[in-house]
Scaffold this active site. Structure first.
Site, PDB file in Angstrom:
ATOM      1  N   ARG A  44       0.861  -1.144   0.078  1.00  0.00           N
ATOM      2  CA  ARG A  44      -0.053  -0.003   0.003  1.00  0.00           C
ATOM      3  C   ARG A  44       0.783   1.214   0.014  1.00  0.00           C
ATOM      4  O   ARG A  44       0.530   2.207  -0.586  1.00  0.00           O
ATOM      5  CB  ARG A  44      -1.043  -0.075   1.149  1.00  0.00           C
ATOM      6  CG  ARG A  44      -2.148  -0.832   0.928  1.00  0.00           C
ATOM      7  CD  ARG A  44      -3.253  -0.767   2.032  1.00  0.00           C
ATOM      8  NE  ARG A  44      -4.259  -1.606   1.602  1.00  0.00           N
ATOM      9  CZ  ARG A  44      -5.060  -2.245   2.508  1.00  0.00           C
ATOM     10  NH1 ARG A  44      -4.929  -2.118   3.879  1.00  0.00           N
ATOM     11  NH2 ARG A  44      -6.151  -2.959   1.931  1.00  0.00           N
ATOM     12  N   LYS A  87     -19.295 -16.863  -0.853  1.00  0.00           N
ATOM     13  CA  LYS A  87     -20.848 -16.736  -0.705  1.00  0.00           C
ATOM     14  C   LYS A  87     -21.371 -15.891  -1.803  1.00  0.00           C
ATOM     15  O   LYS A  87     -20.592 -14.911  -2.062  1.00  0.00           O
ATOM     16  CB  LYS A  87     -20.811 -15.893   0.539  1.00  0.00           C
ATOM     17  CG  LYS A  87     -20.746 -16.973   1.856  1.00  0.00           C
ATOM     18  CD  LYS A  87     -20.832 -16.022   3.163  1.00  0.00           C
ATOM     19  CE  LYS A  87     -20.934 -16.938   4.221  1.00  0.00           C
ATOM     20  NZ  LYS A  87     -21.116 -16.364   5.395  1.00  0.00           N
ATOM     21  N   GLY A 101     -10.296  -8.599  -3.026  1.00  0.00           N
ATOM     22  CA  GLY A 101      -9.642  -9.626  -2.201  1.00  0.00           C
ATOM     23  C   GLY A 101      -9.062 -10.781  -2.778  1.00  0.00           C
ATOM     24  O   GLY A 101      -7.919 -10.717  -2.954  1.00  0.00           O
ATOM     25  N   GLY A 122     -13.599  -3.525  -0.756  1.00  0.00           N
ATOM     26  CA  GLY A 122     -14.954  -3.319  -0.940  1.00  0.00           C
ATOM     27  C   GLY A 122     -15.268  -2.035  -1.646  1.00  0.00           C
ATOM     28  O   GLY A 122     -16.408  -2.108  -2.514  1.00  0.00           O
TER      29      GLY A 122
HETATM   30  P1  AMP Z   1     -14.766 -14.449  -1.109  1.00  0.00           P
HETATM   31  O1  AMP Z   1     -14.208 -13.632   0.016  1.00  0.00           O
HETATM   32  O2  AMP Z   1     -16.380 -14.485  -0.909  1.00  0.00           O
HETATM   33  O3  AMP Z   1     -14.274 -13.903  -2.289  1.00  0.00           O
HETATM   34  O4  AMP Z   1     -14.234 -15.885  -0.945  1.00  0.00           O
HETATM   35  C1  AMP Z   1     -13.138 -16.352  -0.859  1.00  0.00           C
HETATM   36  C2  AMP Z   1     -12.935 -17.683  -0.319  1.00  0.00           C
HETATM   37  O5  AMP Z   1     -13.850 -18.491  -0.991  1.00  0.00           O
HETATM   38  C3  AMP Z   1     -11.649 -18.291  -0.154  1.00  0.00           C
HETATM   39  O6  AMP Z   1     -10.992 -18.264   0.888  1.00  0.00           O
HETATM   40  C4  AMP Z   1     -11.927 -19.548  -0.830  1.00  0.00           C
HETATM   41  O7  AMP Z   1     -11.286 -20.684   0.072  1.00  0.00           O
HETATM   42  C5  AMP Z   1     -13.299 -19.848  -0.597  1.00  0.00           C
HETATM   43  N1  AMP Z   1     -14.044 -20.857  -1.253  1.00  0.00           N
HETATM   44  C6  AMP Z   1     -14.182 -20.917  -3.046  1.00  0.00           C
HETATM   45  N2  AMP Z   1     -14.567 -21.977  -3.191  1.00  0.00           N
HETATM   46  C7  AMP Z   1     -14.983 -22.651  -2.179  1.00  0.00           C
HETATM   47  C8  AMP Z   1     -16.028 -23.872  -2.024  1.00  0.00           C
HETATM   48  N3  AMP Z   1     -16.304 -24.702  -3.250  1.00  0.00           N
HETATM   49  N4  AMP Z   1     -16.157 -24.223  -0.759  1.00  0.00           N
HETATM   50  C9  AMP Z   1     -15.914 -23.464   0.241  1.00  0.00           C
HETATM   51  N5  AMP Z   1     -15.203 -22.176   0.215  1.00  0.00           N
HETATM   52  C10 AMP Z   1     -14.647 -21.917  -1.059  1.00  0.00           C
END
Ligand code: AMP
Length: 394
Positions: free
Chosen positions: A35, A196, A352, A375
């Site tokens: 950063r 999610k 992220g 964000g």
């Molecule tokens: P996000 O912050 O919503 O982009 O989520 C990122 C996280 O999603 C990472 O830490 C991944 O390990 C997790 N992730 C990706 N695919 C899966 C999956 N099939 N099941 C559980 N976690 C997942």
């Protein structure tokens, strides 16, 4: 909005809102200086134009003043990177601070104390912002990561300046997002993954007006598959988002957006590197098994779409890429994005974990732009006007 190139900095004092919210190791050392590095071009540019720089940032989420979250800790690293002396000011407002700043000569740099030592900062307080504005002649915002926050130093302060503009980093962020959202070269593909679907419903909905293809991977794919009647075993899914996923599938049809969901997965009987793995049809995952990465057929299918794309957005990993057993899908997609970029496509990576993923595979130099805002980037993709950017145009 003014551009940094159209402002004269000679002999002027410039308040630069930077994002120096860097992580520290347990021994108190800066564990990632990216950063600070990202803000250097703006600081060096203003110094080269004979201006002086008053650097202001937040660090962490302090509740009042603490030595642990003092920006003083950053001075040695900043001096090393700038290769010049940087004075630290023990406060960010007040008579003493004003006096020090008023005496700055061209080419000098000061770093103010943590803005969030004052609650007024996050409350977007008018008086506090006015006091900050007294320190300089010009306002520059280069802290993209906080532009979605309406805070005193990111938004309120701008009204007190005629000369205000985004820094070089923020300008690049704005232009990259524009390149994707306004008149992008077609075909446009968004690759959306991550754990999610709930955190990205608004992004996906807004992107349906922008993209030709939407590739959905990662944990969020299972809520879509469940909505379509598939058996997903113990894979991650969000019951309360089934309706939203159904709506996205319907809207995509009306808007003629091709949605690609995984056809196969790498499933495991454990959420760990040590479980048994098998390739399964995503619609037929038995109980006791969970999908943790996209499978080989899906990789092929996704790669073909990416290879034909001229504009690519990637947000979110395709699987649990942190575990070596489930990082192949994310790695393959990262390589496909890099290859497409080499062939002339514009690729924007942000939000992220896809940034962490592309760095893990050492492909960060082979894409067009990696956003520095988590964000802020998501809100930009949702189509929201960010307060920190809006304030620079008013
Ligand atoms: P996000 O912050 O919503 O982009 O989520 C990122 C996280 O999603 C990472 O830490 C991944 O390990 C997790 N992730 C990706 N695919 C899966 C999956 N099939 N099941 C559980 N976690 C997942």
């Amino acid at each position: 909005m003014k551009s940094i190139k159209n402002i004269s900095f000679s002999g002027k004092k410039v308040f630069i809102r930077v994002d120096f919210n860097v992580p520290f190791s347990s021994s108190g050392k800066i564990s990632d200086n990216s950063r600070i590095v990202a803000a250097l071009p703006t600081i060096k540019y203003i110094l080269s134009k004979n201006g002086s720089c008053i650097l202001a940032s937040h660090l962490g989420r302090p509740n009042g003043k603490t030595t642990e979250l003092s920006l003083k800790k950053l001075v040695p690293e900043l001096e090393r990177l700038l290769d010049q002396n940087v004075s630290f000011v023990e406060d960010c407002v007040g008579e003493k601070t004003e006096k020090i700043c008023s005496k700055l000569d061209p080419g000098q740099v000061v770093l103010l104390e943590n803005l969030r030592f004052y609650n007024e900062e996050t409350k977007a307080d008018y008086k506090f912002a006015k006091n900050l504005s007294k320190l300089s002649d010009i306002y520059v915002n280069d802290a993209y990561g906080t532009t979605h926050r309406e805070h005193a130093s990111t938004a309120t302060i701008a009204q007190f300046f005629t000369d205000k503009c985004p820094g070089l980093l923020l300008e690049k962020e704005i232009n990259s997002l524009k390149k994707l959202m306004d008149n992008p070269e077609k075909p446009v593909t968004a690759i959306i993954g991550g754990a999610k679907v709930s955190s990205k419903i608004s992004v996906i909905s807004n992107m349906l007006d922008v993209v030709d293809n939407l590739l959905i991977g990662g944990g969020m794919a299972y809520t879509f598959i469940k909505k379509k009647g598939g058996s997903i075993g113990d894979s991650i899914f969000e019951e309360e988002r089934l309706k939203d996923c159904g709506k996205i599938l319907d809207v995509a049809k009306t808007k003629k957006v091709n949605i690609f969901l995984p056809s196969d997965v790498i499933a495991s009987n454990k959420f760990s590197n040590t479980g048994t793995k098998k390739v399964l049809n995503i619609q037929e995952i038995p109980l006791g098994w969970q999908g943790l990465d996209i499978g080989p057929d899906t990789i092929d299918k996704f790669k073909k779409v990416i290879q034909k794309s001229k504009t690519i957005l990637w947000n979110g990993p395709m699987g649990v890429f942190e575990m070596s057993s489930f990082d192949k899908g994310t790695h393959a997609i990262a390589k496909a994005v890099a290859e497409s970029t080499r062939n002339g496509a514009f690729s924007l990576i942000g939000g992220g974990d896809s940034v962490a993923a592309i760095k893990k595979f050492n492909l960060q130099d082979q894409v067009s732009f990696i956003s520095t805002g988590g964000g802020a980037m998501l809100e930009g993709l949702e189509g929201k006007t960010l307060p920190g950017i809006k304030a620079l145009s008013e």
